[in-house]
Design a protein around this motif. Structure first.
Motif, short mmCIF file in Angstrom:
data_model
loop_
_atom_site.label_atom_id
_atom_site.label_comp_id
_atom_site.label_asym_id
_atom_site.label_seq_id
_atom_site.Cartn_x
_atom_site.Cartn_y
_atom_site.Cartn_z
N GLY A 1 3.92 7.39 -1.65
CA GLY A 1 3.32 8.40 -0.77
C GLY A 1 1.84 8.54 -1.03
N CYS A 2 1.33 9.77 -0.89
CA CYS A 2 -0.10 10.02 -1.10
C CYS A 2 -0.24 11.52 -1.31
N SER A 3 -0.82 11.94 -2.43
CA SER A 3 -0.92 13.37 -2.71
C SER A 3 -1.76 14.09 -1.65
N LEU A 4 -2.74 13.35 -1.12
CA LEU A 4 -3.61 13.94 -0.09
C LEU A 4 -2.83 14.15 1.21
N ALA A 5 -2.10 13.12 1.65
CA ALA A 5 -1.30 13.25 2.87
C ALA A 5 -0.26 14.37 2.68
N PRO B 1 -16.17 9.00 -1.35
CA PRO B 1 -16.44 10.37 -0.85
C PRO B 1 -15.30 11.35 -1.07
N GLU B 2 -14.14 10.89 -1.52
CA GLU B 2 -13.06 11.83 -1.85
C GLU B 2 -13.29 12.53 -3.19
N CYS B 3 -14.37 12.13 -3.92
CA CYS B 3 -14.65 12.77 -5.21
C CYS B 3 -15.25 14.16 -5.00
N VAL C 1 -7.21 9.23 8.05
CA VAL C 1 -6.04 8.35 8.19
C VAL C 1 -4.99 8.64 7.12
N ASN C 2 -5.40 9.24 6.00
CA ASN C 2 -4.47 9.59 4.92
C ASN C 2 -3.66 10.82 5.31
N THR C 3 -2.84 10.67 6.36
CA THR C 3 -1.99 11.75 6.85
C THR C 3 -0.70 11.13 7.39
N THR D 1 -6.81 17.68 -1.38
CA THR D 1 -7.53 16.74 -2.26
C THR D 1 -6.61 15.60 -2.67
N CYS D 2 -7.22 14.56 -3.20
CA CYS D 2 -6.47 13.43 -3.73
C CYS D 2 -6.38 13.56 -5.24
N HIS D 3 -5.22 13.33 -5.80
CA HIS D 3 -5.01 13.54 -7.25
C HIS D 3 -5.82 12.57 -8.10
N VAL D 4 -6.26 11.47 -7.53
CA VAL D 4 -7.08 10.50 -8.29
C VAL D 4 -8.55 10.94 -8.25
N HIS D 5 -9.04 11.18 -7.05
CA HIS D 5 -10.48 11.41 -6.89
C HIS D 5 -10.97 12.78 -7.34
N GLU D 6 -10.06 13.77 -7.36
CA GLU D 6 -10.50 15.10 -7.82
C GLU D 6 -10.49 15.17 -9.35
N SER E 1 -0.93 6.68 -8.78
CA SER E 1 0.47 6.42 -9.19
C SER E 1 1.32 5.96 -8.01
N PHE E 2 0.93 6.35 -6.79
CA PHE E 2 1.69 5.92 -5.61
C PHE E 2 1.43 4.45 -5.29
N MET E 3 0.16 4.08 -5.31
CA MET E 3 -0.19 2.68 -5.03
C MET E 3 0.48 1.76 -6.03
N LYS E 4 0.55 2.23 -7.28
CA LYS E 4 1.04 1.35 -8.34
C LYS E 4 2.57 1.29 -8.38
N GLY F 1 0.87 -1.18 0.00
CA GLY F 1 0.00 0.00 0.00
C GLY F 1 0.90 1.22 0.00
N VAL F 2 0.43 2.31 0.61
CA VAL F 2 1.23 3.53 0.62
C VAL F 2 1.75 3.81 2.04
N LYS F 3 2.65 4.81 2.13
CA LYS F 3 3.42 5.00 3.36
C LYS F 3 2.55 5.28 4.59
N PHE F 4 1.50 6.13 4.43
CA PHE F 4 0.72 6.45 5.64
C PHE F 4 0.06 5.18 6.20
N MET F 5 -0.24 4.22 5.33
CA MET F 5 -0.88 2.98 5.79
C MET F 5 0.14 2.13 6.56
FE1 SF4 Z 1 -3.68 8.96 -1.53
FE2 SF4 Z 1 -5.46 9.36 -3.46
FE3 SF4 Z 1 -3.67 7.41 -3.70
FE4 SF4 Z 1 -5.69 7.20 -1.91
S1 SF4 Z 1 -5.86 7.25 -4.13
S2 SF4 Z 1 -3.53 6.74 -1.57
S3 SF4 Z 1 -5.88 9.34 -1.26
S4 SF4 Z 1 -3.23 9.62 -3.61
#
Ligand code: SF4
Ligand code: 13P
Length: 317
Positions: A88-92, A202-204, A116-118, A174-179, A270-273, A63-67
């Motif tokens: 990482g995570c664009s939102l965090a 709900p992040e949309c 939690v995305n922090t 915001t999250c770069h995927v959901h926005e 892109s972070f998850m992948k 997963g990503v770092k905050f997780m």
């Molecule tokens: Fe962060 Fe968005 Fe990726 Fe979820 S989808 S981990 S909120 S960048």
């Protein structure tokens, strides 16, 4: 089709997991092959709960770092490893500790609820953590007159605000995927597939949430496709979740909602992948990169997560 080396990696990962007493926890946004080798696949809340209660010595977080940090905070005695520290995570990232500390000071007397995305540092500055699975219930569990400061996702924050009507000040992240989902493209897909239900994280952004038949966390979306009688769905969240949707609903059709600037037609984090089977193999073999947190930070960040888990447990979430 799997290549020979992928087969080898998978076999070796299985062998090392047993030898090292390790488990793999994977988020729904991971690639199909990684979800398939994981011991547990879930949303942020379920993954935190699993990290806090298992008998492994090593947690490999796909997963990503905050997780992975959350897993370390909840299981400090275990070795927590993440295949790519750049995940990482664009939102965090949109919420830096110095700026957040200033924001809290400018808005005194509010209960600080962070998604939690922090980073661990933001969690340490918070009173309660929430995930998209329990955010509304966490807010509703507080006295009606309690003033709230919510961070970092403005869309999730506004979604909670609309649901609860509470006094909330919301960080503008915001999250770069959901926005990035395109309202026009979703409406076009709906026109072409009129019986498909639009299901949305709900992040949309609000316009996308407004046309949704259902809004929920990744696990809630998955559950919805299982219990609902429709046969096709337009999915406005990261495309990785579709793997599990297809697994539990082999006869249903899942159409990924495209982002505004679409080259592949689906939305990818892109972070998850960044996590691949090869990186999972190397990570388990070398037992690194490891998530290490200062003891003081770990203790401060654990308090608001524990508070979330207590409320979730009490509410049966
Ligand atoms: Fe962060 Fe968005 Fe990726 Fe979820 S989808 S981990 S909120 S960048
Ligand atoms: P969930 O908690 O719904 O799994 O969401 C995590 C996430 O990163 C959404 O972008």
């Amino acid at each position: 089709m799997k290549t020979q080396s992928t087969e080898n990696y998978i076999e070796e990962i299985g062998r090392m997991k047993a030898e090292k007493n390790a488990i793999i926890l994977a988020h729904y946004y991971q690639t199909d092959d990684i979800q398939d080798i994981a011991d547990f696949v879930g949303d942020s809340l379920a993954l935190s709960q699993k990290a806090a209660s298992n008998n492994a010595d090593i947690i490999l977080f796909a997963g990503v770092k905050f997780m992975a940090e959350t897993a370390k905070i909840l299981a400090p005695e275990k070795k927590v490893i993440l295949p790519d520290l750049n995940a990482g995570c664009s939102l965090a990232d949109s919420c830096k500790p110095k700026d957040f500390e200033k924001f809290i000071k400018e808005n005194p007397g509010r209960t600080v609820i962070s998604y939690v995305n922090t980073s661990a540092e933001i969690k340490a500055l918070s009173d309660i953590i929430c995930t998209s699975s329990n955010a509304v219930q966490i807010v509703e569990s507080l006295p009606a007159n309690e003033k709230i400061l919510f961070a970092p996702d403005r869309n999730l924050g506004n979604y909670i605000l609309n649901k609860t009507g509470r006094d909330m000040i919301i960080w503008n992240g915001t999250c770069h995927v959901h926005e990035e989902f395109s309202l026009e493209a979703i409406l076009k897909l709906k026109g072409e597939n009129p019986s498909a239900k639009i299901i949305v994280h709900p992040e949309c952004e609000l316009p996308v949430r407004m046309i949704a038949d259902f809004i929920g966390s990744t696990s809630a979306l998955l559950q919805f496709t299982k219990n609902d009688s429709s046969t096709s769905y337009i999915i406005a969240t990261e495309g990785g979740i579709i793997h599990q949707m297809k697994k539990i609903n082999p006869d249903k059709i899942f159409i990924p909602a495209p982002p505004r600037d679409s080259t592949c037609g689906c939305s990818e984090c892109s972070f998850m992948k960044l996590v691949t089977i090869e990186k999972v193999y190397n990570c388990l073999k070398n037992e690194k990169p490891e998530i290490l947190l200062e003891k003081d930070l770990l203790i401060k960040a654990r308090k608001p997560i524990k508070r979330m888990m207590e409320i979730s447990e009490k509410l049966g979430l």
